[in-house]
Design an enzyme around this catalytic site. Structure first.
Site, PDB file in Angstrom:
ATOM      1  N   CYS A   1      -4.594  -6.950  -4.161  1.00  0.00           N
ATOM      2  CA  CYS A   1      -3.327  -6.410  -3.674  1.00  0.00           C
ATOM      3  C   CYS A   1      -2.624  -7.388  -2.746  1.00  0.00           C
ATOM      4  O   CYS A   1      -3.227  -8.329  -2.236  1.00  0.00           O
ATOM      5  CB  CYS A   1      -3.553  -5.087  -2.944  1.00  0.00           C
ATOM      6  SG  CYS A   1      -3.593  -3.687  -4.069  1.00  0.00           S
TER       7      CYS A   1
ATOM      8  N   HIS B   1       1.051  -3.031  -0.032  1.00  0.00           N
ATOM      9  CA  HIS B   1       0.836  -2.031   1.012  1.00  0.00           C
ATOM     10  C   HIS B   1       0.462  -2.734   2.308  1.00  0.00           C
ATOM     11  O   HIS B   1       0.170  -3.930   2.317  1.00  0.00           O
ATOM     12  CB  HIS B   1      -0.268  -1.043   0.607  1.00  0.00           C
ATOM     13  CG  HIS B   1      -1.571  -1.688   0.246  1.00  0.00           C
ATOM     14  ND1 HIS B   1      -2.429  -2.206   1.178  1.00  0.00           N
ATOM     15  CD2 HIS B   1      -2.139  -1.903  -0.970  1.00  0.00           C
ATOM     16  CE1 HIS B   1      -3.488  -2.709   0.557  1.00  0.00           C
ATOM     17  NE2 HIS B   1      -3.334  -2.548  -0.743  1.00  0.00           N
TER      18      HIS B   1
END
Lengths: 257, 270
Positions: free
Chosen positions: B247, B231
């Site tokens: 992430c 993301h």
């Protein structure tokens, strides 16, 4: 193990559950989405908020709880899972053992656990509901793996046991609860419940098939898929168009930032 | 979600048919292990699984954990992804023991899984569950399985903070990324994109692409199961840094390209 001790444990169990924070009533659920699911809920002498509870207020959602137990073996369940999204919901639970008949005020005197099961699940997809149970029994009475909607199970001493309980709600959605038990108007227990309506768009089949651009005719457009390992008749799978570009779906998932 | 240990009776229940097929399955496995041709064993049908046993099988989602799943065998990608049109049984081997169900959706997106090996009418696919690299076999002759070609792949180079998209093996773009800290590293391995989420609660990225892999250090994260995702981030503080919780943070420019990739696209993290 005396009944008095168990009765005390019942109270203790409730407070322990609340302080553990696992079962705090999900405030956000009050408004609710059209599609929702929970793995377990109990009300009466033993209170368990819908756990885990999800709905599609924020789009597709899923939650799991690995293990939920209440002291003194009143309740011991594992692998609680609930998920819901546009037009679907599913709840499942495993290794279920509910022995609240040990609470004397319930007026039960069962030799076997109130509920025992290896697995229970309920699923609702585009308004169509189903449920199944595995190695399940109520007060020692074995339950069918699948049962017609709203199958009543006769259990002496229990007010009501319903397998594959299905209800059409006012908003037109359908709720299926795999196993719903009511004891002497003092206790309810719902295991694996899923509520869904028909999908908001189309017919519930997500945009999975339309390939991106270049093969409007279904799939076998020559090209380069003939080399897929030569297995006898290419029979694995159906056709081999280009994989579709995904359509982002409203959902909430906490990834690792 | 570990329910794999709850059904030891599987083997006993699938008695005669399984016995009859055991020889062929064993042979097929042997051939597979050697990486040779396996056409002769292609006709092996899966043993019937009763509704009761199906009920016991855990769903393979990012919230699930499966035990006893074969690990990703590695090797070249087949360039193929498949989508179950209904819940499909996942087996430990060709005609092996069932251990999971692959549902039709993952976080609302249609389930697409990459095929990492093929053997006749069976395909070995990567799963979105813990542990990282879990895989399983599904029977692909089933009309309930949709198959498609995926020519894209993603390479993540943690040491150089770089993400690359390839098409047919050719690079079509590289971008600088952020990754997990030493304490919460981005896990290494062959992951894949499991869903395309238009995030409705967290506001750091309009689209989140959750991967099949999970953090080794975060058993859970927020309300989620420690899923590693791709993301963007509201500012550039991540670029070239190891400061996420695992992430892979990318620029908006990179995300704009990544969101076009099919679900099931392999993400090789080295």
């Amino acid at each position: 193990m005396s009944k008095k001790r168990l009765a005390m444990a019942g109270v203790g169990a409730l407070s322990a559950v609340l302080t553990a924070g696992v079962l705090i009533a999900p405030a956000a659920s009050a408004t609710g989405g059209e599609n929702s699911a929970f793995a377990i809920a109990a009300d009466g002498l033993l209170k368990v908020a819908k756990t885990p509870f999800v709905d599609d207020t924020n789009g597709a959602s899923e939650e799991s709880v690995a293990h939920l137990d209440v002291p003194e073996n009143l309740l011991d369940v594992r692998a609680l899972n609930a998920r819901a999204g546009d037009g679907y919901a599913k709840a499942s639970i495993a290794d279920v053992r509910v022995d609240i008949s040990a609470l004397p005020d319930l007026g039960l005197n069962l030799a076997k656990p109130l509920v025992a099961a290896e697995a229970i699940e309920a699923s609702c997809d585009n308004g169509v509901a189903s449920s199944s149970v595995a190695a399940a029994s109520v007060a020692g009475i074995a339950l069918d793996v699948t049962a017609p909607a709203n199958t009543a199970v006769e259990v002496p001493g229990l007010a009501s046991v319903t397998l594959n309980k299905q209800v059409t709600n006012e908003d037109g959605s359908t709720t299926v609860t795999a196993l719903s038990v009511e004891v002497n108007n003092l206790q309810t227990l719902d295991l694996a419940s899923a509520t869904c309506s028909k999908a908001g768009d189309d017919d519930g089949e997500e945009p999975t098939t339309p390939p991106t651009d270049d093969n409007g005719d279904d799939g076998d457009n020559g090209g380069d898929h003939g080399d897929d390992n030569g297995s006898d008749d290419g029979g694995s799978g159906s056709q081999s168009g280009h994989a579709p570009t995904p359509t982002p779906v409203k959902a909430h998932l906490d990834v690792t930032g | 979600m570990d329910r794999s240990g709850t059904s030891p009776a599987h083997g006993r229940k699938r008695s005669t048919r399984l016995f009859a097929l055991a020889g062929a399955a064993l042979l097929a496995l042997t051939v597979s292990a050697c990486g040779g041709e396996a056409e002769e064993q292609a006709a092996v049908e899966p043993a019937a699984v009763s509704q009761e046993d199906l009920t016991k099988l855990p769903d393979a989602t990012t919230f699930g954990t499966v035990e006893g799943a074969p690990s990703d065998p590695g090797g070249e990608s087949t360039g193929r992804v498949v989508h179950p049109k209904k819940d499909l049984v996942v087996y430990k081997a060709v005609n092996g023991e069932p251990f999971a169900k692959l549902p039709t959706r993952q976080m609302g997106s249609p389930t697409w899984v990459p095929v990492v090996a093929e053997q006749g009418e069976w395909v070995q696919v990567l799963l979105p569950t813990r542990p990282n690299g879990a895989s399983g076999w599904i029977h692909a002759s089933d009309a309930d399985l949709e198959s498609a070609e995926n020519t894209f792949a993603v390479n993540v180079d943690r040491e150089n903070f770089e993400i690359e998209i390839t098409e047919n093996g050719e690079s079509i773009g590289t971008w600088t990324i952020g990754i997990g800290t030493n304490e919460h590293p981005t896990p290494e391995g062959r992951a894949y994109i499991i869903a395309s989420i238009e995030e409705t609660v967290n506001d750091y990225s309009p689209i989140v692409l959750p991967l099949s892999y999970h953090s080794d250090s975060h058993e859970t994260f927020g309300g989620g199961p420690g899923t590693v995702g791709i993301h963007t981030w509201p500012d550039d503080s991540f670029v070239g840094q190891a400061n996420s919780d695992g992430c892979i943070r990318v620029t908006q420019e990179a995300l704009d390209e990544l969101v076009k990739l099919p679900l099931g696209t392999i993400v090789n993290i080295v």
